[in-house]
Design a protein around this motif. Sequence first.
Motif, PDB file in Angstrom:
ATOM      1  N   GLN A   1       6.247   8.471   5.616  1.00 61.72           N
ATOM      2  CA  GLN A   1       4.933   8.976   6.021  1.00 61.72           C
ATOM      3  C   GLN A   1       4.754   8.713   7.512  1.00 61.72           C
ATOM      4  O   GLN A   1       4.795   7.574   7.948  1.00 61.72           O
ATOM      5  CB  GLN A   1       3.825   8.283   5.226  1.00 61.72           C
ATOM      6  CG  GLN A   1       2.434   8.830   5.508  1.00 61.72           C
ATOM      7  CD  GLN A   1       2.272  10.251   4.993  1.00 61.72           C
ATOM      8  OE1 GLN A   1       2.467  10.520   3.820  1.00 61.72           O
ATOM      9  NE2 GLN A   1       1.916  11.170   5.878  1.00 61.72           N
TER      10      GLN A   1
ATOM     11  N   ASN B   1      -2.363  14.018   4.765  1.00 66.02           N
ATOM     12  CA  ASN B   1      -1.247  13.167   4.343  1.00 66.02           C
ATOM     13  C   ASN B   1      -0.392  13.806   3.261  1.00 66.02           C
ATOM     14  O   ASN B   1       0.828  13.638   3.230  1.00 66.02           O
ATOM     15  CB  ASN B   1      -1.776  11.811   3.866  1.00 66.02           C
ATOM     16  CG  ASN B   1      -2.213  10.923   5.020  1.00 66.02           C
ATOM     17  OD1 ASN B   1      -1.842  11.165   6.166  1.00 66.02           O
ATOM     18  ND2 ASN B   1      -3.016   9.914   4.726  1.00 66.02           N
ATOM     19  N   SER B   2      -1.013  14.546   2.354  1.00 66.70           N
ATOM     20  CA  SER B   2      -0.260  15.211   1.286  1.00 66.70           C
ATOM     21  C   SER B   2       0.163  16.622   1.679  1.00 66.70           C
ATOM     22  O   SER B   2       0.805  17.309   0.879  1.00 66.70           O
ATOM     23  CB  SER B   2      -1.093  15.268   0.003  1.00 66.70           C
ATOM     24  OG  SER B   2      -2.245  16.068   0.191  1.00 66.70           O
TER      25      SER B   2
ATOM     26  N   GLU C   1       6.646   3.845   6.093  1.00 67.88           N
ATOM     27  CA  GLU C   1       5.398   4.320   6.697  1.00 67.88           C
ATOM     28  C   GLU C   1       5.425   4.033   8.194  1.00 67.88           C
ATOM     29  O   GLU C   1       5.788   2.932   8.625  1.00 67.88           O
ATOM     30  CB  GLU C   1       4.189   3.646   6.052  1.00 67.88           C
ATOM     31  CG  GLU C   1       2.866   4.181   6.577  1.00 67.88           C
ATOM     32  CD  GLU C   1       1.666   3.587   5.856  1.00 67.88           C
ATOM     33  OE1 GLU C   1       0.531   4.005   6.158  1.00 67.88           O
ATOM     34  OE2 GLU C   1       1.865   2.697   4.995  1.00 67.88           O
TER      35      GLU C   1
ATOM     36  N   THR D   1       0.842  -1.197   0.000  1.00 69.34           N
ATOM     37  CA  THR D   1       0.000   0.000   0.000  1.00 69.34           C
ATOM     38  C   THR D   1       0.877   1.247   0.000  1.00 69.34           C
ATOM     39  O   THR D   1       1.983   1.239   0.554  1.00 69.34           O
ATOM     40  CB  THR D   1      -0.917   0.016   1.238  1.00 69.34           C
ATOM     41  OG1 THR D   1      -0.106  -0.007   2.422  1.00 69.34           O
ATOM     42  CG2 THR D   1      -1.841  -1.194   1.247  1.00 69.34           C
ATOM     43  N   LYS D   2       0.423   2.308  -0.617  1.00 69.70           N
ATOM     44  CA  LYS D   2       1.171   3.564  -0.731  1.00 69.70           C
ATOM     45  C   LYS D   2       2.612   3.305  -1.193  1.00 69.70           C
ATOM     46  O   LYS D   2       3.575   3.592  -0.484  1.00 69.70           O
ATOM     47  CB  LYS D   2       1.194   4.301   0.608  1.00 69.70           C
ATOM     48  CG  LYS D   2      -0.181   4.646   1.147  1.00 69.70           C
ATOM     49  CD  LYS D   2      -0.064   5.335   2.507  1.00 69.70           C
ATOM     50  CE  LYS D   2      -1.433   5.607   3.100  1.00 69.70           C
ATOM     51  NZ  LYS D   2      -1.327   6.215   4.452  1.00 69.70           N
TER      52      LYS D   2
END
Length: 827
Positions: free
Chosen positions: A622, A515-516, A394, A387-388
């Motif tokens: 992240q 998140n962005s 992360e 994911t991502k």
Amino acid sequence: MKYFWLFLCFILTNSLVAQTKIKGQIIDFDNAVPIAFASVTYNKTTITADWEGKFSLEIKDSKLPIKVNYKGYYEKIVYASSTTSLLTIKLITDLNDKKAEVFSEIEVNNIVKKVIENRKNNDPVKVLSSFQYKNYEYLQVTANPDSISSKIDTIYKKRFLRKPLMKLDSTNYKFKKVVEKHHLYQTEKVNLIQYSNKKSKETILATRMAGFEQPLYEYLGLKLVSYSVYENPFEILEIPVQNPISNYGRRLYSYKLIDTVSIQGRKAFRIYFQPKKLNANRLRGLLYIDTETYAISKAYYRIYGVVNINATYTFNYLKEHNIWFPEKRSFKVLKGNNYEDLNILGGTIKFTSSLEDIESKNATDQAYLHIESTPYDIEINQPVTITKPNVKIEVPQSSLKKPAEYWNAFAKDTLDKRKLRTYTSIDSLSLSEKIEHKVFLGKKIINGYFPVSIIDVDLRSIVKYNNFEGFRLGLGGVTNDKLSQKYKVAFYGAYGLKDEEIKFGITPSYLVHKNSETWLSASYSDDISEIAQTNFATDSRRFKIYDPRPINISTFYNNKMSSVFVESKVLPKTTSYFAISQSQVKPLFDYTFVNNGVSYTDYNITMVQLGFQWNPFSNYMQTPMGKIEMEKRHPKFSIQYTQTIPDVLDNDFEFSKIDFKTYYELPYLSGQKSTILLQTGIAFGDVPITHLYSIVPNNLNRDAILQRITFAGKNSFETMYFNEFFSNKYASLQLKHTFNKIRLGYKINPEFTVVTRMAIGSNNKNNQHLGIAYKTMQDGFFESGVECNKLFKGFGLVAFYRYGPNQLANFEDNIAIKVSYYLDLGF
């Protein structure tokens, strides 16, 4: 008869005592680097030192010489006394053969070549379609108490122009008591490593750091050593070096086949490699190469230099996949031949060299950093969902609060009592010393702010100086998370004591996507700006206690600007900016812009601006606090496009601008650094002088050299006079190389940098600008110089010389001498 046996026992005892076992190590005289596999001859017997230059001998007669030989060095003859237990032998380079290289033998060179050719069959990333595993990593900063003397010494502290001060030093005693109880520092993490479809990702499953409720996310992304032995470049302390098992690496290293050994029942070549230039501080090590698959089954790496680094990789052979898969990775950092302290995790720790096993007078020199990581729950060629995928690491919120029972599963069979005490001791120390708060404060200050309740005060807005405003006093700040995580308001106000004018600005913002980190903002400001300067909207903000260039600037324009803009990190590895703005411009100097037969002394500009900063080689993390650039790799690229909007909000001119910048930084394991800055811009249409390019000049137009002494800028042209050149298109290149600090004594440790700058530009509408005289740079502008920075308490001196087509007639007018200042905040 009894006397005979007594005499015999006496003879035998003396004979036994006379045989002394000694340990030794052979090192280079100049840089203390161990010399591997040197020949050691004693009593007509020759042995070979190991790959770290170490050996042991039985000394029967101290009168017999020990002879040491190695190609490229003079023979060394030493004698060992009966009291010698540790012998360090320093070989001196043969000046007649100082350029000699150790060339690879044909057989071992072919083996290394096959390792490179078979990488596609042995590197898990190349040969496996997918894999994932969990990894437990433990980092500690500690020292061996037995290696530390507990004596309280009398020392003499040097004082400038005064007698030395005598005092008792109990540092070693206290330090030993501390490391007997607990480690100096430790942290743990459990991560999930995933690979599928040529993409990889790391997810932190659990983490805890002594002394911190919230982890230092920067540490979680710290890559002290490469995960894979096949990576090229191979990374050590986040510095890339050429891998010895690469095509280019074969040109830099020489290889020696030692023998063949057995690992997990499989035969392996044991190959030693070292730099062809023996005094280089590149990798040295031992590679164990599977004789059938030519895969690496074990590896030892060493680097000796500013720090001494030991890295060990072990692998487990998976028969069903015919592959050697990582089993354990160990990494150790010790002090090398440096005088400076090394900063780890926000604290200062001194590392020692392990070349000689002797007591150090400085106890903290015995400290070292050690990391050990162990994979488990390995799954190979099973379905893996990433994911991502654009995020390299992360850190979910769930990883930050794991109970003690979770960590007990990773306890070793032999209980480390010091490890158990470390969390309690460091947590108490962190609480009493407010270490976590200091780190939080340091991060704020790096970005130019100081938190006060719900406001982060802008440190750069308090006081400034320039020739137009004189001293500029002000106050500014931005609301922080204590008020709201969704909204923030930035503001400032200032007053110039010389021009007696008030300046102000306000920018409310709303967080559209967390998140962005997408922010929507509106802004209004009434302030002054330097003419003909290019500011990239995506540049990161770094704290400077002062900005030295504007001190001597006199040509500004008043700019009343309203804007709406969006900032975001939604695109992978990119910071983007989009704005619509309207400016009312009034030059604060004698200037008239003639355009289409109309004269303008003030004007309106309405424009849109789109900017990107792209860091394609960096990796990002992240976290619950946002996205962090954890591996800052170069080059980095910035591009910005500006376009005026005709007939909107009384816009007076039609023009467009394209600006580009790239920056490359190359660090070396020696501590030196090279940088390249390339910047260019082009403007189309009718552009007033306030929006042209002047390429950051920083020299006063005065006759005497001493009258032109001022503060040096970071990337400014030091011999170019203010307002000397203006261009509507230009290109500039700056090359720098920074050497290691030179230790002169009494806190005088200058850092030298050699710099060359060059630029070229032109302006095809000179007749439009009235009231200001200037030149163009069709033939180019060149300057070179030397910076002697951090000479004393952050201050230094720089000297530059101007040459080439735009060189001035008087020799002294081409020379610029400046004062530099670097503020070290210790973060």
